[in-house]
Write an enzyme that holds these catalytic residues in place. Structure first.
Site, PDB file in Angstrom:
ATOM      1  N   HIS A 154    -121.116 -43.935  -4.719  1.00 54.41           N
ATOM      2  CA  HIS A 154    -120.492 -42.694  -4.601  1.00 54.41           C
ATOM      3  C   HIS A 154    -120.279 -42.335  -6.111  1.00 54.41           C
ATOM      4  CE1 HIS A 154    -119.078 -43.058  -0.289  1.00 54.41           C
ATOM      5  NE2 HIS A 154    -120.149 -42.919  -0.348  1.00 54.41           N
ATOM      6  N   GLN A 203    -118.254 -48.276  -2.937  1.00 51.60           N
ATOM      7  CA  GLN A 203    -117.777 -46.777  -2.533  1.00 51.60           C
ATOM      8  C   GLN A 203    -116.876 -46.095  -3.629  1.00 51.60           C
ATOM      9  OE1 GLN A 203    -117.578 -45.914   1.859  1.00 51.60           O
ATOM     10  NE2 GLN A 203    -116.797 -47.915   1.666  1.00 51.60           N
ATOM     11  N   TYR A 229    -109.594 -34.419 -10.591  1.00 43.13           N
ATOM     12  CA  TYR A 229    -110.142 -35.671 -11.042  1.00 43.13           C
ATOM     13  C   TYR A 229    -109.662 -36.243 -12.446  1.00 43.13           C
ATOM     14  CZ  TYR A 229    -113.443 -35.597  -7.292  1.00 43.13           C
ATOM     15  OH  TYR A 229    -114.066 -35.672  -6.273  1.00 43.13           O
ATOM     16  N   VAL A 233    -106.394 -54.916   6.133  1.00 43.84           N
ATOM     17  CA  VAL A 233    -104.976 -54.849   6.526  1.00 43.84           C
ATOM     18  C   VAL A 233    -104.805 -54.491   8.172  1.00 43.84           C
ATOM     19  CG1 VAL A 233    -103.588 -54.931   4.473  1.00 43.84           C
ATOM     20  CG2 VAL A 233    -104.500 -52.691   5.638  1.00 43.84           C
ATOM     21  N   CYS A 276    -127.505 -28.069 -17.000  1.00 45.58           N
ATOM     22  CA  CYS A 276    -128.860 -28.705 -17.783  1.00 45.58           C
ATOM     23  C   CYS A 276    -128.719 -30.323 -17.500  1.00 45.58           C
ATOM     24  CB  CYS A 276    -128.669 -28.277 -19.042  1.00 45.58           C
ATOM     25  SG  CYS A 276    -127.184 -29.130 -20.030  1.00 45.58           S
ATOM     26  N   ARG A 301    -106.702 -38.109 -11.202  1.00 47.50           N
ATOM     27  CA  ARG A 301    -107.215 -39.785 -10.816  1.00 47.50           C
ATOM     28  C   ARG A 301    -107.692 -40.229 -11.930  1.00 47.50           C
ATOM     29  NH1 ARG A 301    -111.262 -38.483  -6.019  1.00 47.50           N
ATOM     30  NH2 ARG A 301    -111.288 -40.752  -5.835  1.00 47.50           N
ATOM     31  N   CYS A 339    -123.217 -31.881 -16.812  1.00 47.85           N
ATOM     32  CA  CYS A 339    -123.407 -30.451 -16.663  1.00 47.85           C
ATOM     33  C   CYS A 339    -124.118 -30.033 -15.641  1.00 47.85           C
ATOM     34  CB  CYS A 339    -123.981 -29.812 -18.021  1.00 47.85           C
ATOM     35  SG  CYS A 339    -124.564 -28.058 -17.911  1.00 47.85           S
TER      36      CYS A 339
HETATM   37  C1  BV8 Z   1    -124.433 -37.517   2.590  1.00 44.51           C
HETATM   38  C2  BV8 Z   1    -116.391 -39.485  -3.894  1.00 44.51           C
HETATM   39  C3  BV8 Z   1    -126.462 -36.635   3.333  1.00 44.51           C
HETATM   40  C4  BV8 Z   1    -115.678 -38.556  -4.414  1.00 44.51           C
HETATM   41  C5  BV8 Z   1    -116.470 -39.549  -1.259  1.00 44.51           C
HETATM   42  C6  BV8 Z   1    -123.445 -39.034   9.444  1.00 44.51           C
HETATM   43  C7  BV8 Z   1    -122.547 -39.381  10.435  1.00 44.51           C
HETATM   44  C8  BV8 Z   1    -121.181 -38.742  10.422  1.00 44.51           C
HETATM   45  C9  BV8 Z   1    -120.894 -38.007   9.189  1.00 44.51           C
HETATM   46  C10 BV8 Z   1    -122.036 -37.769   8.167  1.00 44.51           C
HETATM   47  C11 BV8 Z   1    -123.237 -38.455   8.583  1.00 44.51           C
HETATM   48  N1  BV8 Z   1    -123.912 -38.271   7.267  1.00 44.51           N
HETATM   49  C12 BV8 Z   1    -123.096 -37.512   6.399  1.00 44.51           C
HETATM   50  C13 BV8 Z   1    -121.958 -37.090   6.859  1.00 44.51           C
HETATM   51  C14 BV8 Z   1    -120.975 -36.403   6.397  1.00 44.51           C
HETATM   52  C15 BV8 Z   1    -120.201 -37.302   5.407  1.00 44.51           C
HETATM   53  C16 BV8 Z   1    -119.145 -38.188   6.342  1.00 44.51           C
HETATM   54  O1  BV8 Z   1    -119.649 -39.502   6.138  1.00 44.51           O
HETATM   55  N2  BV8 Z   1    -118.186 -37.665   6.598  1.00 44.51           N
HETATM   56  C17 BV8 Z   1    -117.192 -38.299   7.368  1.00 44.51           C
HETATM   57  C18 BV8 Z   1    -115.727 -38.090   6.754  1.00 44.51           C
HETATM   58  C19 BV8 Z   1    -117.371 -38.064   8.806  1.00 44.51           C
HETATM   59  N3  BV8 Z   1    -121.048 -37.910   4.373  1.00 44.51           N
HETATM   60  C20 BV8 Z   1    -121.229 -37.324   3.397  1.00 44.51           C
HETATM   61  O2  BV8 Z   1    -121.293 -36.103   3.155  1.00 44.51           O
HETATM   62  C21 BV8 Z   1    -122.387 -38.312   2.436  1.00 44.51           C
HETATM   63  N4  BV8 Z   1    -123.381 -37.276   1.880  1.00 44.51           N
HETATM   64  O3  BV8 Z   1    -124.755 -38.261   3.881  1.00 44.51           O
HETATM   65  O4  BV8 Z   1    -125.765 -36.635   2.328  1.00 44.51           O
HETATM   66  C22 BV8 Z   1    -126.620 -35.177   3.602  1.00 44.51           C
HETATM   67  C23 BV8 Z   1    -126.734 -34.369   2.592  1.00 44.51           C
HETATM   68  C24 BV8 Z   1    -126.753 -32.998   3.011  1.00 44.51           C
HETATM   69  C25 BV8 Z   1    -126.698 -32.592   4.118  1.00 44.51           C
HETATM   70  C26 BV8 Z   1    -126.523 -33.675   5.106  1.00 44.51           C
HETATM   71  C27 BV8 Z   1    -126.587 -34.945   4.863  1.00 44.51           C
HETATM   72  C28 BV8 Z   1    -121.331 -38.140   1.087  1.00 44.51           C
HETATM   73  C29 BV8 Z   1    -120.323 -39.226   1.332  1.00 44.51           C
HETATM   74  C30 BV8 Z   1    -119.520 -39.298   0.207  1.00 44.51           C
HETATM   75  C31 BV8 Z   1    -118.355 -38.710  -0.204  1.00 44.51           C
HETATM   76  N5  BV8 Z   1    -117.428 -39.067  -1.386  1.00 44.51           N
HETATM   77  N6  BV8 Z   1    -115.684 -39.636  -2.603  1.00 44.51           N
HETATM   78  C32 BV8 Z   1    -114.334 -39.188  -4.718  1.00 44.51           C
HETATM   79  O5  BV8 Z   1    -113.980 -40.152  -4.469  1.00 44.51           O
HETATM   80  O6  BV8 Z   1    -113.489 -38.227  -4.986  1.00 44.51           O
HETATM   81  S1  BV8 Z   1    -115.661 -40.144   0.203  1.00 44.51           S
HETATM   82  C33 BV8 Z   1    -114.440 -41.121  -0.312  1.00 44.51           C
HETATM   83  O7  BV8 Z   1    -114.498 -41.859   1.281  1.00 44.51           O
HETATM   84  C34 BV8 Z   1    -114.478 -42.167  -0.897  1.00 44.51           C
HETATM   85  O8  BV8 Z   1    -115.773 -42.357  -1.795  1.00 44.51           O
HETATM   86  C35 BV8 Z   1    -114.314 -43.545  -0.428  1.00 44.51           C
HETATM   87  O9  BV8 Z   1    -115.066 -44.414  -1.189  1.00 44.51           O
HETATM   88  C36 BV8 Z   1    -114.922 -43.258   0.871  1.00 44.51           C
HETATM   89  C37 BV8 Z   1    -114.539 -44.209   2.007  1.00 44.51           C
HETATM   90  O10 BV8 Z   1    -113.035 -44.341   2.074  1.00 44.51           O
HETATM   91  P1  BV8 Z   1    -112.522 -45.913   1.962  1.00 44.51           P
HETATM   92  O11 BV8 Z   1    -112.990 -46.270   0.604  1.00 44.51           O
HETATM   93  O12 BV8 Z   1    -112.963 -46.288   3.274  1.00 44.51           O
HETATM   94  O13 BV8 Z   1    -111.022 -45.383   1.715  1.00 44.51           O
HETATM   95  P2  BV8 Z   1    -110.085 -45.026   2.990  1.00 44.51           P
HETATM   96  O14 BV8 Z   1    -108.716 -44.444   2.591  1.00 44.51           O
HETATM   97  O15 BV8 Z   1    -110.580 -44.404   4.123  1.00 44.51           O
HETATM   98  O16 BV8 Z   1    -109.665 -46.603   3.625  1.00 44.51           O
HETATM   99  C38 BV8 Z   1    -109.068 -47.570   2.854  1.00 44.51           C
HETATM  100  C39 BV8 Z   1    -109.106 -48.893   4.063  1.00 44.51           C
HETATM  101  O17 BV8 Z   1    -108.644 -49.727   3.148  1.00 44.51           O
HETATM  102  C40 BV8 Z   1    -108.143 -48.777   5.001  1.00 44.51           C
HETATM  103  O18 BV8 Z   1    -109.154 -49.379   6.118  1.00 44.51           O
HETATM  104  C41 BV8 Z   1    -106.946 -49.578   4.910  1.00 44.51           C
HETATM  105  O19 BV8 Z   1    -106.818 -50.182   6.202  1.00 44.51           O
HETATM  106  C42 BV8 Z   1    -107.612 -50.616   3.850  1.00 44.51           C
HETATM  107  N7  BV8 Z   1    -106.564 -51.219   2.883  1.00 44.51           N
HETATM  108  C43 BV8 Z   1    -105.495 -50.594   2.330  1.00 44.51           C
HETATM  109  N8  BV8 Z   1    -105.013 -51.421   1.530  1.00 44.51           N
HETATM  110  C44 BV8 Z   1    -105.705 -52.835   1.717  1.00 44.51           C
HETATM  111  C45 BV8 Z   1    -106.820 -52.497   2.593  1.00 44.51           C
HETATM  112  N9  BV8 Z   1    -107.688 -53.653   2.874  1.00 44.51           N
HETATM  113  C46 BV8 Z   1    -107.394 -54.636   2.388  1.00 44.51           C
HETATM  114  N10 BV8 Z   1    -106.454 -54.996   1.498  1.00 44.51           N
HETATM  115  C47 BV8 Z   1    -105.575 -53.946   1.044  1.00 44.51           C
HETATM  116  N11 BV8 Z   1    -104.734 -54.390   0.138  1.00 44.51           N
HETATM  117 ZN    ZN Z   2    -125.528 -27.911 -19.917  1.00 48.33          ZN
END
Ligand code: BV8
Ligand code: ZN
Length: 250
Positions: free
Chosen positions: A118, A100, A66, A213, A129, A69, A126
């Site tokens: 997110h 997101q 992090y 894209v 606490c 990043r 922490c």
């Molecule tokens: C949760 C933060 C409840 C930290 C991130 C239901 C169905 C299936 C799976 C699940 C579900 N519910 C929960 C899940 C599991 C999981 C999940 O979704 N897994 C996926 C991978 C299948 N979800 C979770 O765990 C979520 N929690 O639901 O809790 C729960 C709790 C307990 C028990 C059960 C349920 C939490 C999800 C959040 C995770 N945190 N990041 C960090 O950043 O370090 S995820 C990460 O992915 C980022 O947050 C990011 O924002 C997010 C999505 O990614 P994108 O932003 O879309 O980025 P990506 O690279 O994928 O795509 C980029 C796009 O841009 C592409 O399409 C590309 O073509 C395009 N692009 C590129 N350049 C350009 C462009 N477009 C236009 N112009 C350009 N120039």
């Molecule tokens: Zn503390």
């Protein structure tokens, strides 16, 4: 750049507009996305880094990732796509920007109505606490310890398997269910529950537009896809909407 008649007509009469952004909108600022070639998940799998167990297993490793990043985000600026959305916010009675992204670039571009699904990499707290750590300009790559209780300090971001902040998610779902036009911009629509928002909007009668894209997991389910870089498209779109609003007002 030409926009479809239907989209321009929808925007001409729209009262409420909602937008969901993902990492793609920040890619033109130089912030790597997650799942594109060269993206940050290319080296490490999300399970290895963006989850609580990984942090407890190896706090310094996750913390340093992090920090890396944060360094990137400190050295980049909002791009024309971020600024265009900050402009667009002024053109509609109700405009909700749901992101997101944790990079704070929408706020730095001047958007006011931002829902961070997110979390935000500039905030840290922490795990024992819940005290928020002060503005940390440290460059150390060792995990921070809480000044109050000595607990481990983590970034205020939502990790996989963690619930999204309830208020923000409810606000985002309400905005999606009650808007006239919904934009999904620069997101692969692979992460839930954020990826549900465009589908909630569609189900509730909004005109849903994707700006990306390339096609995504939800392209076939929405009304319209505009293929291209979000910065260029949004910049042109805001100019178009402003002209329409001016014509309307005369
Ligand atoms: C949760 C933060 C409840 C930290 C991130 C239901 C169905 C299936 C799976 C699940 C579900 N519910 C929960 C899940 C599991 C999981 C999940 O979704 N897994 C996926 C991978 C299948 N979800 C979770 O765990 C979520 N929690 O639901 O809790 C729960 C709790 C307990 C028990 C059960 C349920 C939490 C999800 C959040 C995770 N945190 N990041 C960090 O950043 O370090 S995820 C990460 O992915 C980022 O947050 C990011 O924002 C997010 C999505 O990614 P994108 O932003 O879309 O980025 P990506 O690279 O994928 O795509 C980029 C796009 O841009 C592409 O399409 C590309 O073509 C395009 N692009 C590129 N350049 C350009 C462009 N477009 C236009 N112009 C350009 N120039
Ligand atoms: Zn503390």
């Amino acid at each position: 750049m030409q926009f479809s008649e239907i989209l321009l007509n929808k925007l001409k009469h729209a009262n409420k507009v909602a937008v969901l952004t993902g990492a793609g909108i920040s890619s033109e600022s130089g912030v790597p996305t997650f799942r594109d070639p060269g993206g940050i998940w290319e080296k490490f799998k999300p399970e290895e880094l963006a989850n609580f167990d990984a942090f407890i297993r190896n706090p310094d490793f996750v913390w340093s990732w992090y920090q890396h990043r944060r360094e990137i985000m400190r050295n980049v600026k909002p791009n024309q796509g971020h600024y265009a959305l900050a402009e667009m916010e002024k053109l509609f009675n109700e405009f909700n920007l749901i992101t997101q992204n944790i990079d704070n670039l929408h706020c730095r571009a001047g958007s006011r109505e931002i829902t961070e699904l997110h979390g935000n990499i500039e905030r840290n707290y922490c795990i024992k606490c819940n005290t928020f750590a002060d503005e940390i300009n440290i460059i150390q790559n060792k995990v921070l310890k809480c000044e109050k209780c000595g607990g481990l300090v983590r970034p205020d971001v939502v990790w996989f398997g963690e619930m999204l902040p309830v208020k923000e998610l409810q606000h985002a779902e309400h905005s999606a269910a009650n808007c006239d036009v919904f934009f999904t911009i620069g997101t692969s629509a692979e992460v839930y529950p954020a990826a549900m928002l465009p589908l909630i909007a569609k189900r509730n009668g909004a005109y849903v537009v994707e700006i990306n894209v390339k096609p995504t997991a939800i392209t076939f389910e929405i009304n319209e896809s505009i293929t291209g870089k979000s910065g260029i498209i949004l910049n042109q779109l805001v100019k178009c909407i402003t002209e329409i609003k001016l014509l309307n007002s005369n």
